[in-house]
Scaffold this motif. Sequence first.
Motif, PDB file in Angstrom:
ATOM      1  N   ALA A 420     -37.543 -34.857 -44.375  1.00  0.00           N
ATOM      2  CA  ALA A 420     -36.451 -35.532 -43.672  1.00  0.00           C
ATOM      3  C   ALA A 420     -36.153 -34.757 -42.402  1.00  0.00           C
ATOM      4  N   HIS A 421     -36.109 -35.448 -41.259  1.00  0.00           N
ATOM      5  CA  HIS A 421     -35.825 -34.851 -39.962  1.00  0.00           C
ATOM      6  C   HIS A 421     -34.605 -35.566 -39.378  1.00  0.00           C
ATOM      7  N   SER A 422     -33.696 -34.816 -38.751  1.00  0.00           N
ATOM      8  CA  SER A 422     -32.504 -35.438 -38.176  1.00  0.00           C
ATOM      9  C   SER A 422     -32.061 -34.664 -36.951  1.00  0.00           C
ATOM     10  N   ALA A 423     -31.826 -35.380 -35.837  1.00  0.00           N
ATOM     11  CA  ALA A 423     -31.539 -34.741 -34.552  1.00  0.00           C
ATOM     12  C   ALA A 423     -30.178 -34.063 -34.552  1.00  0.00           C
ATOM     13  N   PHE A 424     -30.126 -32.863 -33.905  1.00  0.00           N
ATOM     14  CA  PHE A 424     -28.848 -32.174 -33.721  1.00  0.00           C
ATOM     15  C   PHE A 424     -28.594 -31.814 -32.261  1.00  0.00           C
ATOM     16  N   ALA A 425     -29.552 -32.066 -31.366  1.00  0.00           N
ATOM     17  CA  ALA A 425     -29.353 -31.794 -29.936  1.00  0.00           C
ATOM     18  C   ALA A 425     -30.289 -32.692 -29.143  1.00  0.00           C
ATOM     19  N   GLY A 426     -29.897 -32.973 -27.902  1.00  0.00           N
ATOM     20  CA  GLY A 426     -30.721 -33.801 -27.038  1.00  0.00           C
ATOM     21  C   GLY A 426     -30.166 -35.188 -26.820  1.00  0.00           C
ATOM     22  N   GLY A 427     -28.898 -35.407 -27.175  1.00  0.00           N
ATOM     23  CA  GLY A 427     -28.291 -36.713 -26.943  1.00  0.00           C
ATOM     24  C   GLY A 427     -28.832 -37.822 -27.807  1.00  0.00           C
ATOM     25  N   ALA A 428     -29.380 -37.484 -28.988  1.00  0.00           N
ATOM     26  CA  ALA A 428     -29.936 -38.488 -29.906  1.00  0.00           C
ATOM     27  C   ALA A 428     -29.378 -38.274 -31.300  1.00  0.00           C
ATOM     28  N   GLY A 429     -28.045 -38.147 -31.393  1.00  0.00           N
ATOM     29  CA  GLY A 429     -27.404 -37.736 -32.628  1.00  0.00           C
ATOM     30  C   GLY A 429     -27.643 -38.621 -33.824  1.00  0.00           C
ATOM     31  N   ALA A 430     -27.960 -39.893 -33.651  1.00  0.00           N
ATOM     32  CA  ALA A 430     -28.173 -40.782 -34.793  1.00  0.00           C
ATOM     33  C   ALA A 430     -29.645 -40.896 -35.172  1.00  0.00           C
ATOM     34  N   TYR A 431     -30.517 -40.140 -34.513  1.00  0.00           N
ATOM     35  CA  TYR A 431     -31.955 -40.258 -34.750  1.00  0.00           C
ATOM     36  C   TYR A 431     -32.353 -39.514 -36.021  1.00  0.00           C
ATOM     37  N   SER A 432     -33.064 -40.193 -36.918  1.00  0.00           N
ATOM     38  CA  SER A 432     -33.529 -39.571 -38.153  1.00  0.00           C
ATOM     39  C   SER A 432     -34.923 -40.082 -38.484  1.00  0.00           C
ATOM     40  N   VAL A 433     -35.666 -39.262 -39.257  1.00  0.00           N
ATOM     41  CA  VAL A 433     -37.044 -39.554 -39.615  1.00  0.00           C
ATOM     42  C   VAL A 433     -37.246 -39.221 -41.087  1.00  0.00           C
TER      43      VAL A 433
END
Length: 521
Positions: A420-433
């Motif tokens: 499971a991958h989930s964004a915490f920086a870069g302006g993509a806070g809702a992005y998950s994999v």
Amino acid sequence: MRPICLPERVAARAFPPLAPIAFACSLALQLSPARAQNALSVEPDTTAGSVPLRVLDARVRLGGERVRLPGRENMGLAGLTELLNVGGEWWVGPGVYGAATGHRGGLFVPGVEGAWSHPFNDWLAVDTGVFAGGGGGAAAPVGGGLMLRPHVDLVFRFPGFYTGPTFSKVWFTSGQINSNQFGWMLNVDSSFRYRPADFHGTATDGSATGLGFDHVDATVTMARPRNSTSTAGTPMTQRIGLVGLRAERSVDGPFWAGIEAAGAGSGGVAGYAEVLGTAGLRFPVVGDRLSLGVRGAVGLGGGGAIDTGGGLLVKASAGMTLRLTDTLGIGAELGLVDAPDGHYKAETAAVSLNWALDVPQRDLSDWFNTRPGTPTRMEFGTGVERYRAARKDGRTEALEAVVLQVNRFVAPDVYLTGQAHSAFAGGAGAYSVGLFGIGAQMPVSQRVRLGAEALAGAAGGGGVDTQGGAVLQARAYADVALTDSLSLRVAAGKIKSVHGGLDAPVVDAALVFSFGVDHKH
């Protein structure tokens, strides 16, 4: 009608209807390992064959609280954490938080927590700690997605579990959510029983249960919405394809319990995800090869512009499983899913590949063999990754994501993996994999291994151009041992959306904990 005491009133506000069922699932998941532990002598033999048994105290914690968002908006936030004692009064482990009530269904934040637990006596203690993770969803103002949650809990201990009020801060560091609140938590005591990863010995006694799961299912689900709308109020008519994983633990007779997670891979709802606790009954009808069963699930879901309201999901389904070998099987089921406080209902049809983990075997050459074998190696890793992701508005910008990974070896140097991958920086806070696939390792010295992975899954959210959700990822890595069970893993690779514009090199680094678990005799 008697008045509700303070703890009950706080719990009723903090928890959605998820609480009693999720708590029951946590108890059920721990029951079987606990029963195995109780079956041992008072002073168990910690060296089955020549492979020593190691035991860490563990805790499964469910918490709930009401978070204040900008504009006087309230959101119920539920959290599930698995903590392991790493020495003295210190605990560390993975966790996930998600929206459960309000209007932000689909907000998820996976991450890691460190905690300190200090007992005053046999019945009273204080816990404090910090959770750090990345995520977002449902258009919540999370900024880049990094969430910090420091907390302090007053703990009332009972045999096998404890409970009490908690005070916490939920802070998205680059967003607009910064809330202080009281909540309530429930904690179930357990143990994490494992053997060294580099084992050399004979058959073991089956007491090293590790994470406690004995079945893993890779699932593909097709959902057909009925009387459902998007968050914009438009009717949903397109079928939705989901890919996911389910981990199960047999509890007693036909009863089993577990957890499941899935994400959208098709249907124009990239970013939709769900995480649920599930339990069911499975009955053999033709020996031990064909079985019929029913199950229910409750948890959190949303994103991808699907209107799940606050995020609460309930499921019911029935199906069958056909065992092709002692290890592998295929399954099929039909079911229904409903978001009670949203506008999402769907009929579901799913197929699955079932993997029985506890079948005694040594490696792939024993795939059809049921003789006892040595422990199986597993790995749990947590780290961060970085790549430049194409956005839907035409930009390409770097993002950073937290990564959680579990690997199960099927041969000495070959493993299956779920991530499971989930964004915490870069302006993509809702992005998950969400990804699963296969990997291989090659030792090059006593402390260094080289490896590679091939992965497939679903991704979306945060404005990243994944168009539908299906993604592929490949990577190679170097693993350097720091201790006999902990290593540093540095990797490079590439992630690509099957239909969207995402196509980028990836670099990541992680700490990996390696351990061994037993097969049954």
